[in-house]
Design a protein around this motif. Structure first.
Motif, PDB file in Angstrom:
ATOM      1  N   UNK A 125       0.849  -1.251   0.053  1.00 48.42           N
ATOM      2  CA  UNK A 125      -0.067   0.191   0.095  1.00 48.42           C
ATOM      3  C   UNK A 125       0.954   1.361  -0.056  1.00 48.42           C
ATOM      4  N   UNK A 126       2.028   1.152   0.765  1.00 47.66           N
ATOM      5  CA  UNK A 126       2.715   2.169   1.130  1.00 47.66           C
ATOM      6  C   UNK A 126       3.462   2.712  -0.208  1.00 47.66           C
ATOM      7  N   UNK A 127       4.163   1.596  -1.077  1.00 50.72           N
ATOM      8  CA  UNK A 127       4.619   1.713  -2.232  1.00 50.72           C
ATOM      9  C   UNK A 127       3.821   2.112  -3.370  1.00 50.72           C
ATOM     10  N   UNK A 128       2.903   1.548  -3.467  1.00 54.21           N
ATOM     11  CA  UNK A 128       1.861   1.897  -4.528  1.00 54.21           C
ATOM     12  C   UNK A 128       1.312   3.389  -4.365  1.00 54.21           C
ATOM     13  N   UNK A 129       0.870   3.665  -3.221  1.00 56.16           N
ATOM     14  CA  UNK A 129       0.226   5.116  -3.228  1.00 56.16           C
ATOM     15  C   UNK A 129       1.448   6.211  -3.285  1.00 56.16           C
ATOM     16  N   UNK A 130       2.554   5.778  -2.814  1.00 53.47           N
ATOM     17  CA  UNK A 130       3.675   6.625  -3.029  1.00 53.47           C
ATOM     18  C   UNK A 130       4.213   7.000  -4.703  1.00 53.47           C
ATOM     19  N   UNK A 131       4.013   5.820  -5.227  1.00 52.69           N
ATOM     20  CA  UNK A 131       4.429   5.914  -6.632  1.00 52.69           C
ATOM     21  C   UNK A 131       3.294   6.653  -7.475  1.00 52.69           C
ATOM     22  N   UNK A 132       2.171   6.594  -6.973  1.00 53.16           N
ATOM     23  CA  UNK A 132       0.954   7.168  -7.698  1.00 53.16           C
ATOM     24  C   UNK A 132       0.994   8.636  -7.473  1.00 53.16           C
ATOM     25  N   UNK A 133       1.429   8.995  -6.045  1.00 54.05           N
ATOM     26  CA  UNK A 133       1.710  10.355  -5.794  1.00 54.05           C
ATOM     27  C   UNK A 133       2.706  11.095  -6.710  1.00 54.05           C
ATOM     28  N   UNK A 134       3.943  10.201  -6.936  1.00 51.70           N
ATOM     29  CA  UNK A 134       4.880  10.597  -7.478  1.00 51.70           C
ATOM     30  C   UNK A 134       4.673  11.055  -9.101  1.00 51.70           C
ATOM     31  N   UNK A 135       3.788  10.074  -9.535  1.00 52.02           N
ATOM     32  CA  UNK A 135       3.292  10.246 -10.856  1.00 52.02           C
ATOM     33  C   UNK A 135       2.466  11.641 -11.169  1.00 52.02           C
ATOM     34  N   UNK A 136       1.703  11.569 -10.183  1.00 53.96           N
ATOM     35  CA  UNK A 136       0.536  12.795 -10.303  1.00 53.96           C
ATOM     36  C   UNK A 136       1.705  14.126 -10.220  1.00 53.96           C
ATOM     37  N   UNK A 151       9.021  19.380  -7.773  1.00 57.48           N
ATOM     38  CA  UNK A 151       9.970  18.154  -7.519  1.00 57.48           C
ATOM     39  C   UNK A 151       9.618  17.440  -6.425  1.00 57.48           C
ATOM     40  N   UNK A 152      10.122  16.085  -6.380  1.00 57.97           N
ATOM     41  CA  UNK A 152       9.742  15.182  -5.235  1.00 57.97           C
ATOM     42  C   UNK A 152      10.467  15.642  -4.127  1.00 57.97           C
ATOM     43  N   UNK A 153       9.794  15.755  -2.840  1.00 59.42           N
ATOM     44  CA  UNK A 153      10.437  15.753  -1.634  1.00 59.42           C
ATOM     45  C   UNK A 153      11.157  14.720  -1.113  1.00 59.42           C
ATOM     46  N   UNK A 154      11.894  15.081  -0.137  1.00 58.43           N
ATOM     47  CA  UNK A 154      12.341  13.744   0.746  1.00 58.43           C
ATOM     48  C   UNK A 154      11.522  12.872   1.111  1.00 58.43           C
ATOM     49  N   UNK A 155      10.304  13.179   1.587  1.00 63.70           N
ATOM     50  CA  UNK A 155       9.589  12.209   2.127  1.00 63.70           C
ATOM     51  C   UNK A 155       9.138  11.041   0.968  1.00 63.70           C
ATOM     52  N   UNK A 156       9.140  11.405  -0.412  1.00 58.36           N
ATOM     53  CA  UNK A 156       8.714  10.509  -1.290  1.00 58.36           C
ATOM     54  C   UNK A 156       9.698   9.357  -1.225  1.00 58.36           C
ATOM     55  N   UNK A 157      10.902   9.647  -1.167  1.00 60.86           N
ATOM     56  CA  UNK A 157      12.004   8.683  -1.191  1.00 60.86           C
ATOM     57  C   UNK A 157      11.813   7.824   0.273  1.00 60.86           C
ATOM     58  N   UNK A 158      11.656   8.497   1.312  1.00 62.52           N
ATOM     59  CA  UNK A 158      11.550   7.821   2.609  1.00 62.52           C
ATOM     60  C   UNK A 158      10.441   6.895   2.649  1.00 62.52           C
ATOM     61  N   UNK A 159       9.423   7.174   1.937  1.00 68.67           N
ATOM     62  CA  UNK A 159       8.173   6.453   1.746  1.00 68.67           C
ATOM     63  C   UNK A 159       8.403   5.243   0.969  1.00 68.67           C
ATOM     64  N   UNK A 160       9.083   5.441  -0.119  1.00 71.08           N
ATOM     65  CA  UNK A 160       9.420   4.122  -0.880  1.00 71.08           C
ATOM     66  C   UNK A 160      10.139   3.265  -0.297  1.00 71.08           C
ATOM     67  N   UNK A 161      11.345   3.534   0.551  1.00 67.70           N
ATOM     68  CA  UNK A 161      12.085   2.798   1.216  1.00 67.70           C
ATOM     69  C   UNK A 161      11.213   2.080   2.585  1.00 67.70           C
ATOM     70  N   UNK A 162      10.427   3.029   3.154  1.00 71.18           N
ATOM     71  CA  UNK A 162       9.558   2.307   4.107  1.00 71.18           C
ATOM     72  C   UNK A 162       8.682   1.162   3.644  1.00 71.18           C
TER      73      UNK A 162
END
Length: 204
Positions: A125-136, A151-162
């Motif tokens: 769920x975390x990975x999918x919604x973060x990828x969708x947010x990044x796409x938006x 640009x993407x903020x640091x939270x996007x990359x932290x969320x992907x890793x999480x």
């Protein structure tokens, strides 16, 4: 002992992923927007405007007025943390290094697998919604004015890793049951072979 160690590694990986997901959920740097003299950060709960002199943050007052990507991401991230919390509780009861449910080995193994599945669900769920947010963000950036680059903020990359760590730890917890069952079968087969050999030797 090997399966128990692998179980601990899986739990620690998931725990690290959950901590990263919590941090990302409340970080304000999900999106960065550069303007002429200021830098705007947008998170899931507040936005901040930073200039050369001051930084001002404001909590979102109304949910209905928020963009769709923020509303959806906030909802899914909270759901992900809910499943992760359940996974943490249930997996603790199912781990070999704890004393819970020692009288019920089968139920203890099922609890570990259930916790692993919940971790996998949370991570996905975390990975999918973060990828969708990044796409938006990419779509909005292409349509935005060149003076308002996003640009993407640091939270996007932290969320992907999480999400990745949480799901990977859940996989290790779930697979341990299969390996444990295989080891138990081999142990039973070995014991049966030894007992058969001993019984035959009594007739000699």
């Amino acid at each position: 002992m090997a399966s128990s160690g692998l179980q601990i590694v899986g739990f620690l990986l998931s725990l690290t992923g959950v901590c990263a997901t919590i941090a990302a959920t409340f970080m304000v740097e999900w999106e960065k927007r550069f303007q002429v003299k200021e830098l705007t950060y947008e998170g899931l709960w507040m936005s901040c405007i930073s200039t050369t002199e001051t930084t001002t943050c404001e909590i979102y007052d109304s949910v209905l007025k928020l963009p769709t990507e923020i509303q959806a991401t906030r909802l899914v991230m909270v759901a992900s943390l809910f499943f992760a919390a359940l996974g943490l509780i249930i997996s603790v009861f199912g781990m070999k290094c704890t004393r819970f449910m020692d009288a019920m080995p089968q139920g203890k193994g099922n609890a570990a697998v259930t916790g692993g599945i919940l971790f996998i669900l949370s991570g996905l769920l975390t990975f999918i919604i973060t990828s969708w947010y990044a796409g938006r963000i990419v779509q909005l950036n292409q349509a935005a004015h060149h003076l308002q680059n996003k640009e993407f903020g640091h939270a996007v990359f932290v969320s992907w890793a999480g999400g990745l760590f949480t799901a990977l730890g859940g996989v290790l917890l779930s697979l341990r049951r299969c390996w444990g069952s295989k080891s138990s079968t081999e142990s039973i087969g070995t014991s049966h072979l030894l007992s058969t050999t001993n019984s035959k030797s009594n007739y000699v």
